[in-house]
Scaffold this motif. Structure first.
Motif, mmCIF file in Angstrom:
data_model
loop_
_atom_site.group_PDB
_atom_site.id
_atom_site.type_symbol
_atom_site.label_atom_id
_atom_site.label_comp_id
_atom_site.label_asym_id
_atom_site.label_seq_id
_atom_site.Cartn_x
_atom_site.Cartn_y
_atom_site.Cartn_z
ATOM 1 N N ASP A 61 26.495 28.830 -20.376
ATOM 2 C CA ASP A 61 25.391 27.921 -20.658
ATOM 3 C C ASP A 61 24.844 28.215 -22.059
ATOM 4 O O ASP A 61 24.772 29.377 -22.486
ATOM 5 N N ARG A 70 22.763 25.199 -11.641
ATOM 6 C CA ARG A 70 24.159 25.644 -11.528
ATOM 7 C C ARG A 70 24.403 26.444 -10.251
ATOM 8 O O ARG A 70 25.508 26.432 -9.718
ATOM 9 N N THR A 113 34.644 18.329 -16.853
ATOM 10 C CA THR A 113 34.712 19.730 -16.434
ATOM 11 C C THR A 113 36.121 20.155 -16.017
ATOM 12 O O THR A 113 36.662 21.139 -16.535
ATOM 13 N N ASP A 118 20.145 25.476 -19.141
ATOM 14 C CA ASP A 118 19.412 26.314 -18.190
ATOM 15 C C ASP A 118 18.096 26.790 -18.809
ATOM 16 O O ASP A 118 17.940 26.805 -20.039
ATOM 17 N N PRO A 130 25.311 19.457 -13.243
ATOM 18 C CA PRO A 130 25.228 19.974 -14.617
ATOM 19 C C PRO A 130 26.521 19.751 -15.399
ATOM 20 O O PRO A 130 27.612 19.804 -14.838
#
Ligand code: SAM
Length: 438
Positions: free
Chosen positions: A235, A336, A217, A427, A175
């Motif tokens: 999210d 996740r 990230t 999500d 993700p």
């Protein structure tokens, strides 16, 4: 120290002792980083093997004598899973290195016989990597994408084969990181420009002006802008729930299942540090995370109460807005949370009872004319639409307020907020906004 041996003990802890914690993972990754190792490979290997172990197990069985494989200890199977995972998914590692390093680890952890066994199985696979899956759709999807077959059966009944497979595939991808701008400290434009100067690309979300997503990230998380409180990690689907709640300055808001507090801190930000947000949760360690976030983001309008939500009182219609973000099956966050697919399907009837009780209890706190938002991180209709229909039947003094007045229509359906992971690239979440009549 090396990332494979740290990954091995971590994976074994999760698969054998059923213990998983993001904190444990972060601590180990930090240790590796301090020792000059790449934490990204560690994360990828641990999370990947935990998600995909059923698929890895299914494949491995085709390369070992059946009885021998059944008798193989989990401690050795984990080595095989790690080796096969590297061969299948870690393209940066050449096949020979993936096999040799796994064999070396087997020698260090066990003995030369185990090392020979691991070597033979992995090389068997490499000689003939054609794998066949069952024809029956539930079993094929379960083994090919690594999900409990009973869960896939439920999804097939709800959404059919194509959507179930899209969903399963989406949850196996790595993700992207979603971040939320702290509007009390900066603006989306300033944050984007700040990262651009550092050669970090953050892309604006189509769903919310306060959200960005990024593939960088590690760079984003390690940047000082995070510790200085300019943004949070959240999210986008969770942020949309708060946008549906739409808290206003100077209001009183109750967040009844608040920890670890991602939504609570966004509520406080949208109220621009005015009014009062009461955050209730029964788990002190999770509330500590909210406290840390509030300090980091310099939010002063949150009051934390550690107690069972059903003991929180006085029960009086005293709040303009109440958020009831209930415990749920978590189907929407399987991407996740790598271990969740292996436990979430077991206790749904119990969760449904708790959700119903929570919704009924939360309704008591809403002032006439005020709003109640019920939310979950699942796409299971029994935990979502069915709960709201039952509640509205019992409580004629509440009505559904259409979600598309607050969030883009694309993320709504039949008046509800509904995000679909593979369609919206976030999500899965559900929320309903209800208003108490005056
Ligand atoms: C879905 S999570 C909430 C996530 C949170 N709203 C956020 O955005 O970070 C559900 C929470 O309910 C809490 N919880 C479960 N049962 C509870 C109870 N009886 N009383 C209070 N909190 C409870 C759990 O500790 C968990 O943190």
């Amino acid at each position: 120290m090396n990332f494979r041996s740290e990954a091995y003990t971590t994976i074994l802890k999760v698969l054998k002792d059923k213990e998983y914690s993001d904190t444990l993972l972060h601590q180990r990754a930090k240790k590796l980083k301090n020792a000059g190792e790449d934490p990204a490979l560690f994360y990828n290997l641990v999370k990947g093997v935990i998600k995909l172990y059923l698929k890895l197990d299914y494949i491995l069985q085709q390369y070992v004598d059946k009885k021998k494989y059944t008798d193989t200890d989990i401690k050795i199977k984990v080595l095989l899973y790690m080796g096969l995972y590297q061969l299948l998914y870690l393209n940066s590692i050449p096949d020979y290195a993936a096999v040799n390093e796994t064999v070396e680890l087997a020698k260090t952890l066990f003995n030369p016989q185990v090392a020979d066994f691991v070597n033979a199985v992995l090389r068997n696979y490499l000689r003939n990597p054609e794998v066949s899956y069952p024809n029956e759709p539930a079993l094929r999807i379960a083994y090919e994408h690594s999900f409990p077959p009973e869960l896939i059966k439920q999804w097939l009944d709800l959404w059919g084969e194509e959507n179930t497979e899209y969903l399963a595939m989406f949850f196996n991808e790595n993700p992207e990181l979603h971040i939320r701008v702290n509007s009390t400290a900066t603006t989306p434009e300033k944050l984007k420009a700040y990262f651009a100067k550092r050669n970090i690309v953050i892309t604006p979300s189509q769903a919310s002006p306060m959200m960005f997503h990024t593939a960088q990230t590690a760079e984003v998380l390690e940047d000082v802008a995070f510790s200085e409180g300019y943004f949070s990690v959240q999210d986008t689907s969770a942020a949309l729930i708060v946008e549906l709640l739409d808290p206003q300055k100077e209001e009183s808001v109750l967040d009844l299942f608040a920890a670890p507090g991602g939504k609570c801190s966004y509520i406080a930000e949208r109220m621009d540090n005015t009014g009062e947000v009461i955050a209730v949760d029964k788990i002190p360690s999770k509330m500590k995370l909210l406290k840390q976030a509030a300090n980091r983001l310099q939010l002063t309008n949150i009051k934390m109460v550690v107690t069972d939500a059903f003991k929180y009182g006085p029960v009086a219609p005293a709040f303009h807005r109440v958020l009831v973000d209930v415990p749920c099956s978590g189907w929407g966050v399987f991407g996740r949370k790598s271990d969740l697919r292996w436990q979430a399907h077991q206790n749904i009837p119990e969760l449904i009872k708790l959700q119903e009780k929570a919704l009924d209890y939360a309704a008591n706190f809403v002032t006439p004319g005020g709003f109640l938002v019920y939310s979950t991180c699942t796409m299971n209709p029994k935990e979502n639409e069915d709960q709201i229909s039952a509640f509205l039947k019992k409580n004629r003094n509440f009505e559904l307020i259409p979600a598309d007045a607050f969030i883009p229509e694309r993320y709504t359906s039949a008046g509800y907020l509904k995000t679909i992971p593979f369609k919206h690239n976030m999500d899965g979440a559900f929320a309903a906004k209800l208003q108490r009549r005056k």
